[in-house]
Write a protein that holds these residues in place. Sequence first.
Motif, PDB file in Angstrom:
ATOM      1  N   ALA A  10     -33.568 -33.533  38.134  1.00  0.00           N
ATOM      2  CA  ALA A  10     -34.375 -32.631  38.949  1.00  0.00           C
ATOM      3  C   ALA A  10     -34.357 -33.118  40.392  1.00  0.00           C
ATOM      4  N   THR A  11     -34.500 -32.175  41.318  1.00  0.00           N
ATOM      5  CA  THR A  11     -34.551 -32.481  42.741  1.00  0.00           C
ATOM      6  C   THR A  11     -35.938 -32.165  43.278  1.00  0.00           C
ATOM      7  N   CYS A  12     -36.472 -33.073  44.078  1.00  0.00           N
ATOM      8  CA  CYS A  12     -37.771 -32.862  44.702  1.00  0.00           C
ATOM      9  C   CYS A  12     -37.605 -31.873  45.864  1.00  0.00           C
ATOM     10  N   THR A  13     -38.335 -30.750  45.797  1.00  0.00           N
ATOM     11  CA  THR A  13     -38.226 -29.732  46.848  1.00  0.00           C
ATOM     12  C   THR A  13     -39.429 -29.721  47.780  1.00  0.00           C
ATOM     13  N   ALA A  14     -40.531 -30.387  47.375  1.00  0.00           N
ATOM     14  CA  ALA A  14     -41.720 -30.416  48.234  1.00  0.00           C
ATOM     15  C   ALA A  14     -42.669 -31.497  47.738  1.00  0.00           C
ATOM     16  N   LYS A  15     -43.501 -31.979  48.679  1.00  0.00           N
ATOM     17  CA  LYS A  15     -44.552 -32.946  48.355  1.00  0.00           C
ATOM     18  C   LYS A  15     -45.817 -32.548  49.111  1.00  0.00           C
ATOM     19  N   ALA A  16     -46.947 -32.532  48.401  1.00  0.00           N
ATOM     20  CA  ALA A  16     -48.216 -32.211  49.058  1.00  0.00           C
ATOM     21  C   ALA A  16     -49.364 -32.564  48.133  1.00  0.00           C
TER      22      ALA A  16
ATOM     23  N   GLY B  75     -35.736 -33.684  48.673  1.00  0.00           N
ATOM     24  CA  GLY B  75     -34.288 -33.594  48.613  1.00  0.00           C
ATOM     25  C   GLY B  75     -33.649 -34.637  47.719  1.00  0.00           C
ATOM     26  N   GLU B  76     -34.438 -35.632  47.274  1.00  0.00           N
ATOM     27  CA  GLU B  76     -33.884 -36.664  46.403  1.00  0.00           C
ATOM     28  C   GLU B  76     -33.961 -36.247  44.940  1.00  0.00           C
ATOM     29  N   ARG B  77     -33.095 -36.845  44.157  1.00  0.00           N
ATOM     30  CA  ARG B  77     -32.890 -36.447  42.766  1.00  0.00           C
ATOM     31  C   ARG B  77     -33.407 -37.517  41.805  1.00  0.00           C
ATOM     32  N   ILE B  78     -33.998 -37.045  40.681  1.00  0.00           N
ATOM     33  CA  ILE B  78     -34.408 -37.938  39.601  1.00  0.00           C
ATOM     34  C   ILE B  78     -33.558 -37.615  38.380  1.00  0.00           C
ATOM     35  N   GLU B  79     -32.949 -38.641  37.810  1.00  0.00           N
ATOM     36  CA  GLU B  79     -32.092 -38.501  36.630  1.00  0.00           C
ATOM     37  C   GLU B  79     -32.885 -38.929  35.403  1.00  0.00           C
ATOM     38  N   PHE B  80     -33.021 -38.030  34.421  1.00  0.00           N
ATOM     39  CA  PHE B  80     -33.789 -38.333  33.214  1.00  0.00           C
ATOM     40  C   PHE B  80     -32.890 -38.689  32.033  1.00  0.00           C
TER      41      PHE B  80
END
Length: 351
Positions: free
Chosen positions: A120-126, A109-114
């Motif tokens: 982009a927003t993180c929608t999943a981690k695995a 749910g957190e956002r990365i600003e390039f």
Amino acid sequence: MKLSDFDFDLPEGLIATRPANPRSSARLLVAEGARITDAVVRELPDWLRPGDRLVLNDTRVIPARLSGQRVRPGPDGESRAGMEVTLLEPRPEGRWAALIKPLRKLGVGERIEFAPGFDATCTAKAEGQAVLEFNLAGGDFDAALERAGAMPLPPYIEARRKADARDRHDYQTVWARRRGAVAAPTASLHFDEELLDRIAAKGVQFTHVTLHVGAGTFLPVKVDDVRQHRMHAEWGEVSAQAASEIAATRASGGRIIPVGTTALRLIETAARDSGAIAPWQGETDIFIYPGFTFRVCDALMTNFHLPRSTLMMLVSALMGRERIMRIYAHAVEERYRFFSYGDASLLIPGE
């Protein structure tokens, strides 16, 4: 068949961090049967015959390495943390699988600003990866990535220097067309337009196929019995025209010579079901090691590969393990340059 069977000593000084300039000035080791000849890539037409066909991978490397800032809202304002992102492969709905460092500092749910207007927003981690959903799509995404991204150099180069503006040219083939790779088909980096013209003048023809090379190409083999290794999957396509051209060359007695292991793996995938080349599209995880029966490939142009790698197993399957170890011992002794920006070999099986 043990992993140690494909090991050899490689001096660190032989790992190339920049390519030869001009491209065709790189050295070329020609191994035809048991004979080894030291040559230069620009001399490649001397080793080809009229009626041969080179198979070229036309994938285009995207600038998949991004630097950005994780943005986390808080009661006292935003907190930020630096993030290094390597795009791995596209996912449905415009999302991308990615490697992120440090992944532990990015929450779902957190956002990365390039760059301004590109995030982009993180929608999943695995499994050590994340899935990112970008705020741009289509041509807008491509344009923003071109501006903000850097070429994803292999780990053994990235450990020695960062990608720079020169890599935008150096790490792309002259015939790159279809965007999607995060690693270059590196044997193809030795060709320039002049060399292609000289090869065509020899009566050699070209066929283009597509295999989008993934970051999995750099993954180490972690099992001692190599037959237990599972390859990563990569998307590829052999068009009806490409299959027809290859079949016609084989029927007329010409040799099929893929430029690079990616082109070889793809055309052998396309021949797996029937034993003859056919149009094909999909994901291939073909693993070629000694004992493999080649259906299409007659010879191979390729760079020099990592010890204990699946690519060492592939060239051992083509030439025989003992023969390929002699070839590599010669390359080390003669100080050929290794890996993605290194020199080339032309491997022609024989008795």
